[in-house]
Design a protein around this motif. Structure first.
Motif, PDB file in Angstrom:
ATOM      1  N   ASP A   1       0.847   3.419  -2.110  1.00 49.56           N
ATOM      2  CA  ASP A   1       0.033   4.525  -2.612  1.00 49.56           C
ATOM      3  C   ASP A   1      -0.733   5.229  -1.498  1.00 49.56           C
ATOM      4  O   ASP A   1      -1.318   6.298  -1.724  1.00 49.56           O
ATOM      5  CB  ASP A   1      -0.928   4.050  -3.703  1.00 49.56           C
ATOM      6  CG  ASP A   1      -1.795   2.880  -3.285  1.00 49.56           C
ATOM      7  OD1 ASP A   1      -1.470   2.221  -2.268  1.00 49.56           O
ATOM      8  OD2 ASP A   1      -2.790   2.607  -3.971  1.00 49.56           O
TER       9      ASP A   1
ATOM     10  N   ASN B   1       0.803  -1.221   0.000  1.00 45.16           N
ATOM     11  CA  ASN B   1       0.000   0.000   0.000  1.00 45.16           C
ATOM     12  C   ASN B   1       0.837   1.273   0.000  1.00 45.16           C
ATOM     13  O   ASN B   1       0.510   2.246   0.682  1.00 45.16           O
ATOM     14  CB  ASN B   1      -0.931  -0.007   1.217  1.00 45.16           C
ATOM     15  CG  ASN B   1      -1.975  -1.093   1.100  1.00 45.16           C
ATOM     16  OD1 ASN B   1      -2.853  -1.032   0.257  1.00 45.16           O
ATOM     17  ND2 ASN B   1      -1.838  -2.098   1.940  1.00 45.16           N
TER      18      ASN B   1
ATOM     19  N   THR C   1       6.414   5.444  -6.001  1.00 42.62           N
ATOM     20  CA  THR C   1       6.316   6.070  -4.681  1.00 42.62           C
ATOM     21  C   THR C   1       7.603   5.910  -3.897  1.00 42.62           C
ATOM     22  O   THR C   1       8.072   6.857  -3.248  1.00 42.62           O
ATOM     23  CB  THR C   1       5.138   5.471  -3.887  1.00 42.62           C
ATOM     24  OG1 THR C   1       3.929   5.645  -4.626  1.00 42.62           O
ATOM     25  CG2 THR C   1       4.993   6.150  -2.535  1.00 42.62           C
TER      26      THR C   1
ATOM     27  N   PHE D   1       2.852   2.128  -9.052  1.00 47.70           N
ATOM     28  CA  PHE D   1       2.791   3.025  -7.895  1.00 47.70           C
ATOM     29  C   PHE D   1       3.788   2.660  -6.812  1.00 47.70           C
ATOM     30  O   PHE D   1       4.294   3.544  -6.098  1.00 47.70           O
ATOM     31  CB  PHE D   1       1.372   3.070  -7.320  1.00 47.70           C
ATOM     32  CG  PHE D   1       0.936   1.806  -6.626  1.00 47.70           C
ATOM     33  CD1 PHE D   1       1.253   1.570  -5.297  1.00 47.70           C
ATOM     34  CD2 PHE D   1       0.202   0.846  -7.314  1.00 47.70           C
ATOM     35  CE1 PHE D   1       0.853   0.399  -4.659  1.00 47.70           C
ATOM     36  CE2 PHE D   1      -0.196  -0.316  -6.682  1.00 47.70           C
ATOM     37  CZ  PHE D   1       0.132  -0.535  -5.348  1.00 47.70           C
TER      38      PHE D   1
END
Length: 393
Positions: free
Chosen positions: A54, A52, A91, A87
């Motif tokens: 993102d 996660n 990220t 992502f």
């Protein structure tokens, strides 16, 4: 044994320096000039996002005081387009550009199919995926972990030498690629990851022993990653007792996931405190899992969530978990970085019931069980105060 290894670490491991540059701001804005070199045994505490990344919010990172960010990249995603645009990689590289230190684990999900044999077309395809991923992360992420949880992300029947052969093959490919394309001063350190449930005798298998032999015998590998998701604080010691004697004295280890999830799960069917039930309108025989489900369905106020946790004996008996575990890991003198579950995600709350693993109790931030704050940030969980203090050390 651990005390002797700590003495060794103080004289050898701490002299090993990694040329990392660090520059982070208090508010996640433009990076400050704050360059320094860190020893291999950083002993740091960071934020783990798993799949996660993102969900990363730089304001929450700044509030927590951590400088380390960790997540993983699922290798099959390479087939869906440029991995640099995924992502997770996008990220983690952005976080590094802002001055945060970064860890990326490469995840191979083989729990639904067999490992490819060396020399096969399937293995060739797997190595070709690596050739697309590695240019996007080498010399960008500070630590690259080869594997996420191999002894879980594999078929039970293949958790033997077939697992070892696969991961040794991809590790050697990563090592060769780094040597050829990143050079001797490459800013990305390699670890093998990660071992689970070493507190259970049946997980200390010949394949786990071979995993550690490969770590020890491969000079380009800095150490091993472990994931102590455990039923009691004391169970973490078994992980250290297993890995430390099997590594070279100068090697270090990561703890990129750790929690009491197996302990929390045993208490999901406990009855909540009478005081909490009466104050917030729950039945006197309401169960812990029912209260959590109610918070998922309609997030609590910060005060109500705190009252739920602090009013639960089973929770408060483990209130020193973060402090105790970090003291244990740092006490070896060989901890590289530990990263702790930072933020609840949607997988934690889906179909929540008494048989669900309650990962959401671990999180430093709780966007799914507590109302967001007026500034838009996720509400902090019970752990934030200790996390912040430990991250600053």
């Amino acid at each position: 044994m651990l005390r002797r290894l700590s003495i060794i670490a103080a004289t050898t491991v701490l002299a090993v320096v990694s040329p990392l540059t660090h520059a982070a701001t208090a508010d996640g804005g433009e990076p400050l000039n704050d360059s320094r070199s860190l020893p291999a045994a950083y002993g740091a505490l960071g934020a783990n996002f798993n799949q996660n990344l993102d969900a990363l919010d730089y304001r929450e990172l700044a509030e927590s005081g951590t400088r380390w960010v960790r997540g993983f990249f699922p290798m099959p995603a390479t087939d869906q387009g440029d991995p640099a645009a995924h992502f997770a990689i996008k990220t983690i590289n952005e976080a590094g550009g802002r001055g945060y230190d970064t860890i990326l684990s490469l995840k191979w999900p083989y729990n639904q199919k067999s490992f490819p044999a060396p020399g096969s077309a399937a293995m060739t395809a797997e190595l070709a995926r690596l050739d697309r991923v590695l240019p996007t992360v080498l010399n960008k992420v500070d630590i690259l972990t080869i594997g996420n949880e191999p002894f879980i992300e594999s078929l039970p029947a293949e958790r033997d030498e077939r697992l070892n052969v696969f991961y040794e093959t991809v590790a050697k490919h990563v090592i060769d690629y780094r040597r050829e394309h990143c050079g001797a001063d490459c800013g990305t350190t390699l670890y093998m990851g990660a071992l689970n449930r070493l507190d259970l005798a049946d997980r200390r298998t010949p394949a786990a022993a071979r995993w550690m032999r490969f770590v020890r015998q491969t000079p380009e590998i800095q150490g091993v990653d472990i994931h102590p998701h455990i039923p009691s604080k004391a169970a973490a010691q078994a992980f250290l007792d297993y890995i430390l004697p099997k590594m070279r004295p100068e090697q270090t280890y990561l703890v990129t996931e750790f929690s009491l999830v197996h302990y929390w799960k045993k208490h999901l069917t406990d009855t909540v405190s009478a005081e909490f039930a009466q104050r917030y309108g729950f039945a006197q025989d309401a169960k812990v899992w029912e209260v959590i489900k109610a918070a998922i369905d309609k997030p609590f106020s910060a005060e109500q969530w705190d009252d739920f946790l602090t009013g639960s004996t089973w929770f408060m008996e483990q209130a020193d978990f973060l402090r105790q575990q970090m003291a244990l890991y740092r006490g070896t003198g060989r901890l590289g970085v530990a990263t702790y579950g930072f933020k609840q995600d949607d997988l934690m709350v889906q179909n929540f019931g008494p048989d669900k693993d309650p990962w959401l109790l671990n999180s430093v931030y709780v966007p799914y069980t507590v109302e967001r704050r007026d500034n838009g940030l996720s509400a902090p969980n019970y752990w934030l105060k200790d996390f912040k203090a430990l991250a600053a050390q």
